[in-house]
Design a protein around this motif. Structure first.
Motif: not given
Length: 103
Positions: A60-79
């Protein structure tokens, strides 16, 4: 919860962090992540069936991308990221921020 066999409670400080906890718990090396607004439930609710079928959750995102989500996606690196609801639900700014995490 005690009445359910082998139940596990998944939670975060808010709905955004809970979505990350759910994705982490059910992640089976998913190379495809799904994104929906956390402001209204319709896109996330309908998209959850597709995400579950593919072994992940809906982030989930809001009006911004939360730092925790940024960290999660940076770690997972989905294609692949699929954003539910178009720009009415998730702004172009948020979409741009999400895609910038993979450059």
């Amino acid at each position: 919860m005690a009445q359910l066999p082998e139940a596990t409670r998944l939670a975060g400080d808010d709905r955004y962090q809970t979505s990350i906890a759910v994705s982490n718990h059910f992640d089976e090396g998913a190379d495809h992540q799904y994104i929906a607004t956390g402001e209204k439930f319709a896109d996330a609710l309908t998209g959850a069936a597709l995400a579950a079928k593919n072994g992940t959750g809906v982030l989930l995102v809001g009006t911004s991308v939360h730092e925790e989500l940024q960290d999660f996606l940076t770690e997972k690196q989905p294609n692949l990221l699929t954003i539910f609801g178009g720009t009415v639900a998730v702004s172009e700014d948020v979409e741009g921020k999400l895609h910038s995490l993979f450059k």
